[in-house]
Enzyme design. Structure first.
Site, PDB file in Angstrom:
ATOM      1  N   HIS A 190     -11.417  32.220  -3.140  1.00  0.00           N
ATOM      2  CA  HIS A 190     -11.346  31.059  -2.167  1.00  0.00           C
ATOM      3  C   HIS A 190     -10.676  29.716  -3.230  1.00  0.00           C
ATOM      4  O   HIS A 190     -10.028  29.069  -2.668  1.00  0.00           O
ATOM      5  CB  HIS A 190     -12.587  30.729  -1.669  1.00  0.00           C
ATOM      6  CG  HIS A 190     -12.588  29.399  -0.842  1.00  0.00           C
ATOM      7  ND1 HIS A 190     -11.846  29.089   0.327  1.00  0.00           N
ATOM      8  CD2 HIS A 190     -13.116  28.051  -1.228  1.00  0.00           C
ATOM      9  CE1 HIS A 190     -12.147  27.870   0.758  1.00  0.00           C
ATOM     10  NE2 HIS A 190     -13.016  27.352  -0.024  1.00  0.00           N
ATOM     11  N   GLU A 242     -15.512  27.807   7.657  1.00  0.00           N
ATOM     12  CA  GLU A 242     -15.818  28.032   6.278  1.00  0.00           C
ATOM     13  C   GLU A 242     -17.047  29.103   6.547  1.00  0.00           C
ATOM     14  O   GLU A 242     -18.201  28.554   6.874  1.00  0.00           O
ATOM     15  CB  GLU A 242     -16.117  27.007   5.163  1.00  0.00           C
ATOM     16  CG  GLU A 242     -14.852  26.096   4.807  1.00  0.00           C
ATOM     17  CD  GLU A 242     -14.954  25.505   3.746  1.00  0.00           C
ATOM     18  OE1 GLU A 242     -16.129  25.227   3.199  1.00  0.00           O
ATOM     19  OE2 GLU A 242     -13.642  24.977   3.151  1.00  0.00           O
ATOM     20  N   THR A 256     -22.210  21.259  10.558  1.00  0.00           N
ATOM     21  CA  THR A 256     -22.432  22.403   9.881  1.00  0.00           C
ATOM     22  C   THR A 256     -23.423  23.056  10.771  1.00  0.00           C
ATOM     23  O   THR A 256     -24.383  22.712  10.884  1.00  0.00           O
ATOM     24  CB  THR A 256     -23.108  21.977   8.380  1.00  0.00           C
ATOM     25  OG1 THR A 256     -22.195  21.036   7.840  1.00  0.00           O
ATOM     26  CG2 THR A 256     -23.161  23.033   7.441  1.00  0.00           C
ATOM     27  N   ARG A 263      -9.196  19.966   7.769  1.00  0.00           N
ATOM     28  CA  ARG A 263      -8.503  19.941   6.587  1.00  0.00           C
ATOM     29  C   ARG A 263      -7.624  18.690   6.454  1.00  0.00           C
ATOM     30  O   ARG A 263      -7.315  18.388   5.495  1.00  0.00           O
ATOM     31  CB  ARG A 263      -7.628  21.136   6.703  1.00  0.00           C
ATOM     32  CG  ARG A 263      -8.299  22.558   6.741  1.00  0.00           C
ATOM     33  CD  ARG A 263      -9.492  22.491   5.535  1.00  0.00           C
ATOM     34  NE  ARG A 263      -9.874  24.064   5.609  1.00  0.00           N
ATOM     35  CZ  ARG A 263     -11.027  24.215   4.746  1.00  0.00           C
ATOM     36  NH1 ARG A 263     -11.386  23.404   3.817  1.00  0.00           N
ATOM     37  NH2 ARG A 263     -11.811  25.434   5.072  1.00  0.00           N
ATOM     38  N   LYS A 300     -16.028  17.111   6.550  1.00  0.00           N
ATOM     39  CA  LYS A 300     -16.986  18.033   6.870  1.00  0.00           C
ATOM     40  C   LYS A 300     -18.303  17.291   7.344  1.00  0.00           C
ATOM     41  O   LYS A 300     -19.185  18.118   7.882  1.00  0.00           O
ATOM     42  CB  LYS A 300     -17.628  18.161   5.171  1.00  0.00           C
ATOM     43  CG  LYS A 300     -16.437  18.874   4.166  1.00  0.00           C
ATOM     44  CD  LYS A 300     -16.451  20.293   4.560  1.00  0.00           C
ATOM     45  CE  LYS A 300     -15.349  20.718   3.346  1.00  0.00           C
ATOM     46  NZ  LYS A 300     -15.337  22.448   3.400  1.00  0.00           N
ATOM     47  N   GLN A 321      -9.848  15.870   5.357  1.00  0.00           N
ATOM     48  CA  GLN A 321     -10.289  16.009   3.823  1.00  0.00           C
ATOM     49  C   GLN A 321      -9.148  15.942   2.922  1.00  0.00           C
ATOM     50  O   GLN A 321      -9.499  15.362   1.975  1.00  0.00           O
ATOM     51  CB  GLN A 321     -10.782  17.610   3.673  1.00  0.00           C
ATOM     52  CG  GLN A 321     -11.154  18.048   2.582  1.00  0.00           C
ATOM     53  CD  GLN A 321     -11.608  19.643   2.697  1.00  0.00           C
ATOM     54  OE1 GLN A 321     -11.658  20.294   3.781  1.00  0.00           O
ATOM     55  NE2 GLN A 321     -11.992  19.962   1.483  1.00  0.00           N
ATOM     56  N   ASP A 369     -23.321  21.934  -0.736  1.00  0.00           N
ATOM     57  CA  ASP A 369     -22.328  22.921  -0.512  1.00  0.00           C
ATOM     58  C   ASP A 369     -21.667  23.167  -1.857  1.00  0.00           C
ATOM     59  O   ASP A 369     -21.018  22.271  -2.457  1.00  0.00           O
ATOM     60  CB  ASP A 369     -21.438  22.464   0.556  1.00  0.00           C
ATOM     61  CG  ASP A 369     -20.404  23.636   0.866  1.00  0.00           C
ATOM     62  OD1 ASP A 369     -21.185  24.729   0.879  1.00  0.00           O
ATOM     63  OD2 ASP A 369     -19.229  23.490   1.555  1.00  0.00           O
ATOM     64  N   GLU A 372      -7.144  29.821   4.380  1.00  0.00           N
ATOM     65  CA  GLU A 372      -6.463  30.936   3.656  1.00  0.00           C
ATOM     66  C   GLU A 372      -6.087  31.841   4.599  1.00  0.00           C
ATOM     67  O   GLU A 372      -4.953  32.624   4.136  1.00  0.00           O
ATOM     68  CB  GLU A 372      -7.692  31.431   2.979  1.00  0.00           C
ATOM     69  CG  GLU A 372      -8.253  30.623   1.995  1.00  0.00           C
ATOM     70  CD  GLU A 372      -9.651  30.859   1.314  1.00  0.00           C
ATOM     71  OE1 GLU A 372      -9.601  31.499   0.431  1.00  0.00           O
ATOM     72  OE2 GLU A 372     -10.716  30.581   1.981  1.00  0.00           O
ATOM     73  N   GLU A 432     -20.080  31.217   5.191  1.00  0.00           N
ATOM     74  CA  GLU A 432     -20.823  31.026   3.880  1.00  0.00           C
ATOM     75  C   GLU A 432     -22.258  31.598   4.308  1.00  0.00           C
ATOM     76  O   GLU A 432     -22.738  32.039   5.563  1.00  0.00           O
ATOM     77  CB  GLU A 432     -20.912  29.511   3.385  1.00  0.00           C
ATOM     78  CG  GLU A 432     -19.608  28.770   3.527  1.00  0.00           C
ATOM     79  CD  GLU A 432     -19.679  27.405   2.808  1.00  0.00           C
ATOM     80  OE1 GLU A 432     -20.872  27.011   2.507  1.00  0.00           O
ATOM     81  OE2 GLU A 432     -18.641  26.751   3.105  1.00  0.00           O
ATOM     82  N   ASP A 489     -19.483  26.039   7.678  1.00  0.00           N
ATOM     83  CA  ASP A 489     -19.187  24.754   7.203  1.00  0.00           C
ATOM     84  C   ASP A 489     -17.869  24.243   7.785  1.00  0.00           C
ATOM     85  O   ASP A 489     -16.844  24.121   7.121  1.00  0.00           O
ATOM     86  CB  ASP A 489     -19.218  24.806   5.734  1.00  0.00           C
ATOM     87  CG  ASP A 489     -19.100  23.305   5.044  1.00  0.00           C
ATOM     88  OD1 ASP A 489     -19.842  22.389   5.607  1.00  0.00           O
ATOM     89  OD2 ASP A 489     -18.498  23.200   4.027  1.00  0.00           O
TER      90      ASP A 489
END
Lengths: 411, 411
Positions: free
Chosen positions: A130, A195, A253, A233, A249, A236, A123, A356, A197, A229
């Site tokens: 970002h 996420e 996925t 948080r 993570k 992490q 990844d 975000e 992607e 993904d």
């Protein structure tokens, strides 16, 4: 005849994202035939390529016999072009109608599977917006971009064994986190995020020790898919110093079931954003072919659009990521999957993660149903779609990656 | 009869690390029979288990037919016990001599292969001495251990596709680094290092979403091998903030060809060091079975012993690492490999990496041949061996992991 002028004998609206300009590959079963087969999406149907190749392309039928994309990926770029040309012919030349029509399965009857065996999963972190947003939230007071960010595409290895296909429920992970008052506790993540992607799927392997040049991107990469993904948080944030994300993570996925061949993305190629400083020679694409891709993603939460991340603005392209990843000699294997990193644009409505979109929970998203979210709640469903420009005003669709949040497991 | 009293009809000195107390599994070919087979090391020979099982254990012969350990790993702990009992019987009961002796191949004639298909590769960071040493060098002035270090076994995913078997030459990687005067350059690593570790090989898969408890370690883990996690310190130092090591590690990770079953390590189990703070319940082994392992590693550089890292002092055990790795719901697959992290003891002569042994190059190693090393030179050969206590004063050997540094690739 260019693909812009192709028309199919199937009754498909010209605006359909799975017209003959797209032809993505997947792997499926049907209730009456549980053996997995390779399929190509066409309109609202799936062409059984395993069956079609057996009669119409016997010299390549072995690539589809096992029903996953594994053998096709390993067969290399000449085989990819040959198979795509054949499938295009079957679907556009009226003379194949009688042979091919019986091999079309309504998409609603197909159960889509993980399309290929994921070898290594990497990844990246290639959206400047970002990276800046996360830097501001996690490292306030210091430069939001780390000093290396504009010199190399930062990436890390993820867990290949927990890559799952769209539709697989995502159990809320449990893990260690540190509470605001400094206590270390274990329990279900309270900050579960997405996420949005794109992922790139490697086909042709490379020789151990030998870097893959920017110019050889198309020789090695078969196509692209959508990736969610999922990220816890709180887990992490506690675990990631100094060796990077791990359990935050690795629980899941999700990937879309359809892999769009690079050949379908020729019309989506655009110049990447200007880079400053100029990358070192092995990453410098100023004089190379452009691998920026004008793909628009859309994130929907419980049916409500919450973001439209633009892939075209990604600072590092997939070709640069591949060149970087192999620059130290690491070999590629068929089935290697590398994802772009969260796609976020410059506008608030273009951010590809909830952390975000809600600015770390400070500004919850208010959904049209009256509820609000800082992060994901049990029962939430996230769907990410993507589409690119195709030839002659058509759209090249990626389909979707879908995931429903299930409550944390308890003994 | 306990294994302590076992004797074999083969002529093997009691002190041999590959006596009947060990019986590690590998995969090999011979010049006259290039098809790969499963082997068990016994003395200076390799027993062709693929052939032996075909005639003497036909009900399990399918586990060895493909010649790698993959099927055996997936078969689970009951099969592991049954096969080990059978092999032990063949090698200790004189009545099997006529059938088994012809299936012994001199080890010198066997070419050892990567013994299993590596699914996901995870590297931990479990030696407190190592973490403190690196913290002092890389983050002077701050606490050498990050705040999370004693709360969870820190780890990250590595590249499964570049795990290679002992004897595979290791090309010096090239990569980006920042020079002391701040310039960013690309070129062959100037700080190529080793990391002496043990690796643990997963057999039985786990259910996605469901953590594996400390007590279930032996149900899932088949055995252990030696790992040399080659590291380019200059590449690593520049790339690793904020997402962890990537190209500094992904060019090659060498493993020993022999996997020692956990069953052979029963006599090596010792209490792990005291932990403070007490780990959270899912990692708390105070009342569980002890999975500290008294294994002595030895690192030789061009034939000269340079370090003797003691595995017994590792802060986090492999059982805790497995419990942590799955605590968020990540599933295990057969062939998952997780390594301990560099094994370093409290004494300077017990450090498992050159960066520690030379204190980041400040105190070069002077070898008996008169040369000195800060880091590895082209042509250097590193051999790591390991051995544990076996029953009745015997030694359980792990064999060796060997790697010769070849010059960087150039186009």
């Amino acid at each position: 005849m260019s693909t812009a002028e192709l028309s199919t004998w199937l009754d498909i609206p010209r605006t359909h994202p799975f017209g003959v300009q797209t032809l993505p590959y997947g792997s499926f079963t049907t209730p009456d035939a549980p053996r997995r087969r390779v399929g190509v999406a066409i309109g609202d149907a799936v062409l059984d390529v395993t069956a079609a190749a057996a009669s119409l392309l016997p010299g390549r039928a072995g690539l589809f016999a096992a029903g996953s994309l594994d053998a096709l990926l390993a067969a290399g770029s000449r085989a990819w072009a040959e198979v795509r040309a054949a499938v295009t012919m079957w679907l556009t030349d009226e003379r194949y109608r009688d042979a091919v029509a019986p091999l079309l399965v309504p998409a609603s009857r197909a159960t889509m599977l993980l399309p290929f065996t994921v070898a290594d999963y990497v990844d990246f972190y290639a959206s400047e917006h970002h990276a800046v947003n996360l830097g501001r939230m996690f490292r306030p007071g210091s430069d939001p971009l780390t000093p290396n960010w504009k010199h190399l595409p930062i990436g890390y290895h993820g867990r290949a064994g927990t890559v799952v296909v769209s539709g697989t429920p995502v159990l809320r992970p449990s893990g260690q986190r540190r509470t605001p008052d400094g206590e270390v506790v274990f329990g279900p993540s309270t900050r579960l995020d997405i996420e949005a992607e794109l992922g790139f799927v490697v086909g042709t392997p490379s020789t151990p020790g030998q870097p893959v040049r920017l110019a050889d991107f198309e020789q090695h990469v078969f196509g692209a898919c959508i990736v969610n993904d999922w990220s816890a948080r709180d887990i992490q944030a506690w675990e990631y110093v100094p060796l990077g994300p791990f359990l935050g993570k690795s629980f899941a996925t999700s990937v879309s079931p359809w892999v769009v061949p690079l050949a379908a993305l020729a019309h989506a190629r655009v110049a990447p954003p200007p880079r400053n400083p100029r990358p070192l020679p092995h990453l410098d694409d100023a004089d190379a072919k452009e691998w920026g891709l004008d793909v628009e993603l859309e994130v929907r939460l419980n049916g409500h659009p919450v973001s439209r991340p633009p892939f075209a603005g990604m600072y590092w392209t997939a070709a640069q990521q591949l060149a970087h990843m192999t620059s130290g000699g690491a070999a590629l294997r068929p089935g290697d999957l590398f994802a772009s990193g969260t796609v976020s644009g410059s506008e608030p409505g273009q951010r590809g993660s909830l952390i975000e979109l809600t600015w770390n929970g400070a500004h919850p998203l208010v959904l049209p149903d009256g509820t609000s979210r800082e992060f994901l709640a049990d029962g939430d469903e996230v769907v990410i779609t993507a589409a690119a420009r195709g030839p002659g005003g058509t759209t090249v669709g990626f389909g979707e990656v879908r995931g429903l949040i299930a409550p944390a497991w308890s003994r």
